[in-house]
Design an enzyme around this catalytic site. Sequence first.
Site, PDB file in Angstrom:
ATOM      1  N   TYR A  51      38.123   1.241   1.829  1.00  0.00           N
ATOM      2  CA  TYR A  51      38.544   2.251   2.809  1.00  0.00           C
ATOM      3  C   TYR A  51      37.479   3.343   2.981  1.00  0.00           C
ATOM      4  O   TYR A  51      37.556   4.140   3.924  1.00  0.00           O
ATOM      5  CB  TYR A  51      39.872   2.925   2.411  1.00  0.00           C
ATOM      6  N   HIS A 116      42.158  -6.176  -4.826  1.00  0.00           N
ATOM      7  CA  HIS A 116      42.596  -6.025  -3.428  1.00  0.00           C
ATOM      8  C   HIS A 116      43.150  -7.327  -2.839  1.00  0.00           C
ATOM      9  O   HIS A 116      44.078  -7.317  -2.034  1.00  0.00           O
ATOM     10  CB  HIS A 116      41.427  -5.509  -2.586  1.00  0.00           C
TER      11      HIS A 116
HETATM   12  N1  NAP Z   1      46.497  -4.124   0.044  1.00  0.00           N
HETATM   13  C1  NAP Z   1      46.231  -4.381   1.300  1.00  0.00           C
HETATM   14  O1  NAP Z   1      45.634  -5.406   1.656  1.00  0.00           O
HETATM   15  C2  NAP Z   1      46.664  -3.399   2.347  1.00  0.00           C
HETATM   16  C3  NAP Z   1      46.605  -3.757   3.704  1.00  0.00           C
HETATM   17  C4  NAP Z   1      47.049  -2.835   4.645  1.00  0.00           C
HETATM   18  C5  NAP Z   1      47.524  -1.610   4.235  1.00  0.00           C
HETATM   19  N2  NAP Z   1      47.536  -1.266   2.897  1.00  0.00           N
HETATM   20  C6  NAP Z   1      48.028   0.057   2.447  1.00  0.00           C
HETATM   21  O2  NAP Z   1      49.289   0.344   3.017  1.00  0.00           O
HETATM   22  C7  NAP Z   1      49.195   1.503   3.845  1.00  0.00           C
HETATM   23  C8  NAP Z   1      50.129   1.402   5.036  1.00  0.00           C
HETATM   24  O3  NAP Z   1      49.878   0.266   5.817  1.00  0.00           O
HETATM   25  P1  NAP Z   1      49.188   0.332   7.251  1.00  0.00           P
HETATM   26  O4  NAP Z   1      48.294   1.504   7.318  1.00  0.00           O
HETATM   27  O5  NAP Z   1      48.601  -1.027   7.463  1.00  0.00           O
HETATM   28  O6  NAP Z   1      50.347   0.442   8.308  1.00  0.00           O
HETATM   29  P2  NAP Z   1      51.704   1.256   8.573  1.00  0.00           P
HETATM   30  O7  NAP Z   1      51.919   2.300   7.550  1.00  0.00           O
HETATM   31  O8  NAP Z   1      52.744   0.239   8.836  1.00  0.00           O
HETATM   32  O9  NAP Z   1      51.409   1.914   9.965  1.00  0.00           O
HETATM   33  C9  NAP Z   1      50.495   2.942  10.145  1.00  0.00           C
HETATM   34  C10 NAP Z   1      50.482   3.248  11.650  1.00  0.00           C
HETATM   35  O10 NAP Z   1      51.740   3.802  12.027  1.00  0.00           O
HETATM   36  C11 NAP Z   1      51.526   5.063  12.646  1.00  0.00           C
HETATM   37  N3  NAP Z   1      52.626   5.956  12.222  1.00  0.00           N
HETATM   38  C12 NAP Z   1      52.772   6.576  11.043  1.00  0.00           C
HETATM   39  N4  NAP Z   1      53.924   7.274  11.002  1.00  0.00           N
HETATM   40  C13 NAP Z   1      54.511   7.107  12.216  1.00  0.00           C
HETATM   41  C14 NAP Z   1      55.714   7.586  12.783  1.00  0.00           C
HETATM   42  N5  NAP Z   1      56.548   8.373  12.100  1.00  0.00           N
HETATM   43  N6  NAP Z   1      56.012   7.211  14.054  1.00  0.00           N
HETATM   44  C15 NAP Z   1      55.183   6.403  14.752  1.00  0.00           C
HETATM   45  N7  NAP Z   1      54.022   5.911  14.255  1.00  0.00           N
HETATM   46  C16 NAP Z   1      53.686   6.256  12.993  1.00  0.00           C
HETATM   47  C17 NAP Z   1      50.182   5.531  12.154  1.00  0.00           C
HETATM   48  O11 NAP Z   1      49.567   6.332  13.135  1.00  0.00           O
HETATM   49  P3  NAP Z   1      48.874   7.732  12.783  1.00  0.00           P
HETATM   50  O12 NAP Z   1      48.016   7.540  11.573  1.00  0.00           O
HETATM   51  O13 NAP Z   1      48.104   8.019  14.025  1.00  0.00           O
HETATM   52  O14 NAP Z   1      50.009   8.691  12.536  1.00  0.00           O
HETATM   53  C18 NAP Z   1      49.417   4.216  12.003  1.00  0.00           C
HETATM   54  O15 NAP Z   1      48.874   3.813  13.230  1.00  0.00           O
HETATM   55  C19 NAP Z   1      47.706   1.560   4.197  1.00  0.00           C
HETATM   56  O16 NAP Z   1      47.311   2.806   4.689  1.00  0.00           O
HETATM   57  C20 NAP Z   1      47.094   1.182   2.883  1.00  0.00           C
HETATM   58  O17 NAP Z   1      47.122   2.254   1.971  1.00  0.00           O
HETATM   59  C21 NAP Z   1      47.123  -2.167   1.967  1.00  0.00           C
END
Ligand code: NAP
Length: 292
Positions: A51, A116
């Site tokens: 990241y 990861h």
């Molecule tokens: N281990 C892995 O392979 C892996 C893969 C993916 C993710 N992750 C971890 O999991 C975390 C979360 O997953 P993710 O980032 O993929 O997706 P997510 O949390 O499902 O979605 C994030 C998206 O939703 C938006 N959002 C956040 N709160 C909101 C709300 N209340 N209303 C509407 N939209 C909203 C955010 O926009 P804004 O930021 O513009 O608010 C962003 O575009 C990651 O950040 C990471 O730490 C791990």
Amino acid sequence: MVSVPEVNLNSGKVIPTIGLGFWLTPEDQAANIAYEGLNAGYRLLDSARIYKNEQGVINGIARWLAEDPEHRHRGDVFYTTKIYDTEHGYSETKAALNNSIEKAKKIGYIDLVLVHSPQSNYEKRHGTWMALQEAVDSGKVKSIGVSNYGIKHIKELLAYPDLKFKPVINQLELHPWLTRTKLVEFSKSQGIAIEAYSPLTHGKKLNDPDLVRLGKKYSKSPAQILIRWSLDKGFIPLPKTVHTARLAPNLDVFDFNLTNDEVKLLDQKDEDLKFCWDPTVYPLDNEKREDA
Ligand SMILES: NC(=O)c1ccc[n+]([C@@H]2O[C@H](COP(=O)([O-])OP(=O)(O)OC[C@H]3O[C@@H](n4cnc5c(N)ncnc54)[C@H](OP(=O)(O)O)[C@@H]3O)[C@@H](O)[C@H]2O)c1
């Protein structure tokens, strides 16, 4: 401010039941988001080497702790990072860990390091795990776990002849459109807790009529219903945002529960839909795909 409950890990440590994700949070915003996230009540912060924002997250934690040393202690915060695929292997992971530990110097230690994904080979995954085990022995890392591991990858790890520490966590993409029941149940049966990534479906399903209807019933947003579903499934959801105005609402999910029927209704949306990558099936052959 919301007080986040904790659950036990098989390492004897505890982990908050919800965390703040940092994938795609730019390095120059990460310190502020981490700091504001802690102010809002988040206690688990999920970064990764890939990241490119570990230092920002750590700086935000350090700033928050330094502001009120009498009432804020290092043990109040749970910081996670992850070793990326290209850093698999004993010496490669050692070097990566040293770098992440050096970055974390001002907060003393790293609470959790995850592999990861399983995307390398047996020898490299094994070497990585041995390096992680040594980091736990050194005290610089408190717990170790995996991410995107399918059943086969977990079985392989648990069969290492020199296994000293089992993974505490398997971090997986999970939401009502991807419930992964077999993999979740297998992980849990081995004492491995589940973190749910992409719990908000990247915002793609927030107009779903059932989420909207349940939101009206509980006076919550569809995003809050998705996070509550994750908690009610026993997962540790990791919603991500770069908007400080969304931090508190995404955490404001501890004053209601979905009924069993409502959880089941959302479970029925499962269609194996992924919004992210899917290394649980690595390498992509039919046998391993079944295990995912
Ligand atoms: N281990 C892995 O392979 C892996 C893969 C993916 C993710 N992750 C971890 O999991 C975390 C979360 O997953 P993710 O980032 O993929 O997706 P997510 O949390 O499902 O979605 C994030 C998206 O939703 C938006 N959002 C956040 N709160 C909101 C709300 N209340 N209303 C509407 N939209 C909203 C955010 O926009 P804004 O930021 O513009 O608010 C962003 O575009 C990651 O950040 C990471 O730490 C791990």
